[in-house]
Scaffold this motif. Structure first.
Motif, PDB file in Angstrom:
ATOM      1  N   CYS A 148      63.869  24.523 116.831  1.00  0.00           N
ATOM      2  CA  CYS A 148      63.482  24.500 115.514  1.00  0.00           C
ATOM      3  C   CYS A 148      63.371  25.729 114.837  1.00  0.00           C
ATOM      4  CB  CYS A 148      61.764  23.924 115.511  1.00  0.00           C
ATOM      5  SG  CYS A 148      61.185  24.014 113.877  1.00  0.00           S
ATOM      6  N   PRO A 149      64.500  26.229 114.432  1.00  0.00           N
ATOM      7  CA  PRO A 149      64.608  27.437 113.718  1.00  0.00           C
ATOM      8  C   PRO A 149      63.735  27.699 112.308  1.00  0.00           C
ATOM      9  CG  PRO A 149      66.600  26.070 113.127  1.00  0.00           C
ATOM     10  CD  PRO A 149      65.755  25.420 114.299  1.00  0.00           C
ATOM     11  N   ALA A 150      63.217  26.794 111.703  1.00  0.00           N
ATOM     12  CA  ALA A 150      62.288  26.822 110.727  1.00  0.00           C
ATOM     13  C   ALA A 150      61.141  27.599 110.847  1.00  0.00           C
ATOM     14  CB  ALA A 150      62.116  25.166 110.312  1.00  0.00           C
ATOM     15  N   ARG A 151      60.651  27.563 112.194  1.00  0.00           N
ATOM     16  CA  ARG A 151      59.476  28.245 112.579  1.00  0.00           C
ATOM     17  C   ARG A 151      59.634  29.740 112.427  1.00  0.00           C
ATOM     18  NH1 ARG A 151      55.788  24.983 114.931  1.00  0.00           N
ATOM     19  NH2 ARG A 151      54.496  26.895 115.689  1.00  0.00           N
ATOM     20  N   THR A 152      60.536  30.402 112.641  1.00  0.00           N
ATOM     21  CA  THR A 152      60.669  31.558 112.243  1.00  0.00           C
ATOM     22  C   THR A 152      61.777  31.693 111.160  1.00  0.00           C
ATOM     23  OG1 THR A 152      62.390  31.652 113.969  1.00  0.00           O
ATOM     24  CG2 THR A 152      60.253  32.436 114.595  1.00  0.00           C
ATOM     25  N   GLY A 153      62.084  30.963 110.634  1.00  0.00           N
ATOM     26  CA  GLY A 153      63.172  30.993 109.433  1.00  0.00           C
ATOM     27  C   GLY A 153      62.375  30.351 108.131  1.00  0.00           C
ATOM     28  N   ALA A 154      63.229  29.750 107.262  1.00  0.00           N
ATOM     29  CA  ALA A 154      62.781  29.384 106.119  1.00  0.00           C
ATOM     30  C   ALA A 154      61.936  28.046 106.179  1.00  0.00           C
ATOM     31  CB  ALA A 154      63.833  28.738 105.453  1.00  0.00           C
ATOM     32  N   HIS A 155      60.438  28.235 105.979  1.00  0.00           N
ATOM     33  CA  HIS A 155      59.485  27.204 106.312  1.00  0.00           C
ATOM     34  C   HIS A 155      58.462  27.139 104.894  1.00  0.00           C
ATOM     35  CE1 HIS A 155      57.686  30.825 108.260  1.00  0.00           C
ATOM     36  NE2 HIS A 155      56.887  30.541 107.567  1.00  0.00           N
ATOM     37  N   ARG A 156      58.783  28.028 103.998  1.00  0.00           N
ATOM     38  CA  ARG A 156      57.749  27.965 102.900  1.00  0.00           C
ATOM     39  C   ARG A 156      57.429  26.462 102.394  1.00  0.00           C
ATOM     40  NH1 ARG A 156      58.512  26.356  97.007  1.00  0.00           N
ATOM     41  NH2 ARG A 156      57.076  27.840  95.921  1.00  0.00           N
ATOM     42  N   ASP A 157      58.308  25.499 102.445  1.00  0.00           N
ATOM     43  CA  ASP A 157      58.079  23.998 102.064  1.00  0.00           C
ATOM     44  C   ASP A 157      57.898  23.047 102.969  1.00  0.00           C
ATOM     45  OD1 ASP A 157      58.799  24.584  99.238  1.00  0.00           O
ATOM     46  OD2 ASP A 157      60.863  24.377  99.901  1.00  0.00           O
ATOM     47  N   LEU A 158      57.513  23.607 104.244  1.00  0.00           N
ATOM     48  CA  LEU A 158      57.244  22.792 105.413  1.00  0.00           C
ATOM     49  C   LEU A 158      55.698  22.639 105.726  1.00  0.00           C
ATOM     50  CD1 LEU A 158      60.402  23.774 107.582  1.00  0.00           C
ATOM     51  CD2 LEU A 158      60.110  22.045 105.791  1.00  0.00           C
ATOM     52  N   GLY A 159      55.538  21.868 107.135  1.00  0.00           N
ATOM     53  CA  GLY A 159      54.210  21.494 107.139  1.00  0.00           C
ATOM     54  C   GLY A 159      53.018  22.431 107.662  1.00  0.00           C
ATOM     55  N   ILE A 160      51.859  22.360 107.379  1.00  0.00           N
ATOM     56  CA  ILE A 160      50.876  22.806 107.817  1.00  0.00           C
ATOM     57  C   ILE A 160      49.865  22.086 108.740  1.00  0.00           C
ATOM     58  CG2 ILE A 160      50.973  24.452 105.947  1.00  0.00           C
ATOM     59  CD1 ILE A 160      48.438  23.201 104.660  1.00  0.00           C
ATOM     60  N   LEU A 161      49.841  20.670 108.825  1.00  0.00           N
ATOM     61  CA  LEU A 161      48.976  19.728 109.423  1.00  0.00           C
ATOM     62  C   LEU A 161      49.845  18.694 110.199  1.00  0.00           C
ATOM     63  CD1 LEU A 161      46.778  19.175 106.187  1.00  0.00           C
ATOM     64  CD2 LEU A 161      45.975  20.151 108.771  1.00  0.00           C
ATOM     65  N   GLY A 162      49.250  18.554 111.108  1.00  0.00           N
ATOM     66  CA  GLY A 162      49.946  17.437 112.293  1.00  0.00           C
ATOM     67  C   GLY A 162      51.357  17.871 112.402  1.00  0.00           C
ATOM     68  N   VAL A 163      51.822  19.104 112.552  1.00  0.00           N
ATOM     69  CA  VAL A 163      53.247  19.422 113.132  1.00  0.00           C
ATOM     70  C   VAL A 163      52.873  19.719 114.425  1.00  0.00           C
ATOM     71  CG1 VAL A 163      53.808  20.354 110.961  1.00  0.00           C
ATOM     72  CG2 VAL A 163      52.610  21.923 112.503  1.00  0.00           C
ATOM     73  N   SER A 164      54.107  20.275 115.349  1.00  0.00           N
ATOM     74  CA  SER A 164      53.998  20.421 116.560  1.00  0.00           C
ATOM     75  C   SER A 164      55.142  21.685 116.913  1.00  0.00           C
ATOM     76  CB  SER A 164      54.638  19.345 117.493  1.00  0.00           C
ATOM     77  OG  SER A 164      56.095  19.067 117.260  1.00  0.00           O
TER      78      SER A 164
ATOM     79  N   GLN B 196      40.309  22.793 108.360  1.00  0.00           N
ATOM     80  CA  GLN B 196      40.296  23.801 109.624  1.00  0.00           C
ATOM     81  C   GLN B 196      41.162  23.485 110.627  1.00  0.00           C
ATOM     82  OE1 GLN B 196      36.410  22.754 111.833  1.00  0.00           O
ATOM     83  NE2 GLN B 196      36.455  20.582 110.866  1.00  0.00           N
ATOM     84  N   HIS B 197      41.658  22.424 110.715  1.00  0.00           N
ATOM     85  CA  HIS B 197      42.773  22.170 111.552  1.00  0.00           C
ATOM     86  C   HIS B 197      44.236  22.703 111.374  1.00  0.00           C
ATOM     87  CE1 HIS B 197      39.677  20.193 113.867  1.00  0.00           C
ATOM     88  NE2 HIS B 197      39.407  19.333 112.847  1.00  0.00           N
ATOM     89  N   ALA B 198      44.262  23.053 110.257  1.00  0.00           N
ATOM     90  CA  ALA B 198      45.881  23.540 109.568  1.00  0.00           C
ATOM     91  C   ALA B 198      46.433  24.488 110.471  1.00  0.00           C
ATOM     92  CB  ALA B 198      45.786  23.950 108.015  1.00  0.00           C
ATOM     93  N   THR B 199      47.592  24.390 110.606  1.00  0.00           N
ATOM     94  CA  THR B 199      48.424  25.721 111.581  1.00  0.00           C
ATOM     95  C   THR B 199      49.343  26.190 110.645  1.00  0.00           C
ATOM     96  OG1 THR B 199      49.713  23.831 112.600  1.00  0.00           O
ATOM     97  CG2 THR B 199      47.698  24.728 113.825  1.00  0.00           C
ATOM     98  N   PRO B 200      49.210  26.792 109.509  1.00  0.00           N
ATOM     99  CA  PRO B 200      50.260  27.256 108.612  1.00  0.00           C
ATOM    100  C   PRO B 200      51.016  28.426 109.361  1.00  0.00           C
ATOM    101  CG  PRO B 200      48.209  28.182 108.021  1.00  0.00           C
ATOM    102  CD  PRO B 200      47.637  27.169 108.978  1.00  0.00           C
ATOM    103  N   LEU B 201      51.954  28.786 108.865  1.00  0.00           N
ATOM    104  CA  LEU B 201      52.938  29.858 109.266  1.00  0.00           C
ATOM    105  C   LEU B 201      53.056  30.986 107.999  1.00  0.00           C
ATOM    106  CD1 LEU B 201      55.861  27.867 110.951  1.00  0.00           C
ATOM    107  CD2 LEU B 201      54.189  29.240 112.054  1.00  0.00           C
ATOM    108  N   PRO B 202      53.576  32.125 108.564  1.00  0.00           N
ATOM    109  CA  PRO B 202      53.397  32.968 107.311  1.00  0.00           C
ATOM    110  C   PRO B 202      53.843  32.662 105.741  1.00  0.00           C
ATOM    111  CG  PRO B 202      54.228  34.037 109.348  1.00  0.00           C
ATOM    112  CD  PRO B 202      54.244  32.737 109.339  1.00  0.00           C
ATOM    113  N   HIS B 203      55.153  31.803 105.702  1.00  0.00           N
ATOM    114  CA  HIS B 203      55.687  31.862 104.368  1.00  0.00           C
ATOM    115  C   HIS B 203      54.939  30.452 103.759  1.00  0.00           C
ATOM    116  CE1 HIS B 203      59.186  34.126 105.640  1.00  0.00           C
ATOM    117  NE2 HIS B 203      58.119  34.749 105.558  1.00  0.00           N
TER     118      HIS B 203
END
Length: 335
Positions: free
Chosen positions: A138-154, A299-306
């Motif tokens: 999943c290159p999105a985790r370190t790549g372009a993830h601005r529009d992607l998920g913050i809840l229920g992801v893996s 409180q359970h969100a797991t966002p990434l930097p972008h």
């Protein structure tokens, strides 16, 4: 696009048997998502079975205020139906927010539920993607993830489900009717989508050959006020950065008797904010209450930097939507 065979189904059984018999055969209805993916070679079916001539385009309203919508009813017909606009305004608003008029005239209700993610890595076959090619990464985790998920992801996938309509159907407690080689079954919308976990290529509970036949909408609670709000990068024809659907019922003393909240643009499925809903019950509406409820859910969100901005954005959007609904519910009680 890869060359494919085409078959027009003459009955439900004919369609189910034809698709079930071949893992490389798919159903074709409006085709507004599938054909795009075929052009990108993300989907490469050997054959398509056209179901648009089957009797699946009905829209039936029940005496109790509920409705049953056929799988191939178009988004345009459903959004414009007077009884849908009256009894399920949140659904009409979500559909109208979802695409251009041309697409709504072709897109079907079942197809809308089955949309594939718009994650750029999924749509680009030159890139790794666990959803498209399990185990590739999943290159999105370190790549372009601005529009992607913050809840229920893996760790395997952070893609989001793009349907606006599905977010509205979530707070309607919609029921999906399915027909397959093993017979008929139903599943609630909240159980229809599958969390990514270690199998992100599996979006939902459908087995190959299963066909959605109807979407059932139980009547909303008496006195419910519902609405949909979407934040996007441009006003027309854009997928949600975040979205919120909500329905509220007030008690005679002004306290919240029932609240339903679902989010789009933040998860691999419409995210039913059940923790926030529970926080609201029995309380007098206030900005402080809404803030507390949103933070309890997030409180359970797991966002990434972008995409970390989505945490505050979806909380603010939902609080504003709830304030709007409370005002409408209060006005309705004074009439």
């Amino acid at each position: 696009m890869k060359t494919f065979a085409y078959q027009r189904a003459t009955s439900l059984d004919d369609a189910v048997q034809a698709v079930s018999a071949d893992p490389d055969t798919l159903y074709l209805a409006g085709g507004t998502n599938l054909v795009d993916l075929m052009k990108l070679q993300v989907r490469r079916p050997r054959a398509l079975v056209d179901i648009t001539h089957l009797p699946l385009d009905h829209l039936t309203h029940r005496a109790d205020g509920g409705a049953v919508i056929g799988a191939t009813a178009t988004n345009a017909v459903v959004a414009g139906d007077p009884d849908i606009r009256k009894n399920f305004p949140v659904l009409s608003e979500a559909i109208l927010a979802g695409a251009s008029g041309q697409l709504r005239n072709s897109a079907t209700m079942a197809g809308n539920l089955l949309q594939k993610t718009r994650c750029a890595y999924f749509q680009d076959i030159t890139k790794p993607c666990n959803k498209r090619a399990p185990g590739s990464g999943c290159p999105a985790r370190t790549g372009a993830h601005r529009d992607l998920g913050i809840l229920g992801v893996s760790s395997s996938c952070i893609a989001t489900q793009p349907s606006d309509m599905a977010v509205a159907l979530s707070i309607c407690d919609a029921i999906v009717h399915i027909r397959g080689v093993a017979g008929k079954r139903t599943v609630g919308l909240q159980d229809f989508y599958v969390p990514p976990g270690k199998t992100p290529d599996q979006d939902n509970v459908l087995r190959h050959g299963d066909l959605i036949t109807d979407i059932e909408l139980p009547a909303l609670p008496v006195g419910a006020v519902s609405r949909y709000h979407k934040v996007r990068d441009r006003w027309s024809y854009a997928f949600a950065v975040v979205s919120a659907a909500a329905a509220v019922v007030l008690r005679d003393d002004g306290r919240i008797a029932q609240a339903r909240i679902a989010w789009g643009g933040v998860a691999p499925r419409p995210w039913r904010a059940s923790i926030a809903e529970a926080e609201l019950l029995g309380h007098k509406p206030s900005p402080q209450l809404f803030e507390r409820a949103m933070r309890a859910e997030l409180q359970h969100a797991t966002p990434l930097p972008h995409n970390a901005f989505k945490v505050d954005l979806v909380a603010d959007v939902t609080a504003a939507l709830l304030e709007d609904l409370i005002r409408s519910a209060q006005e309705r009680k004074t009439r």
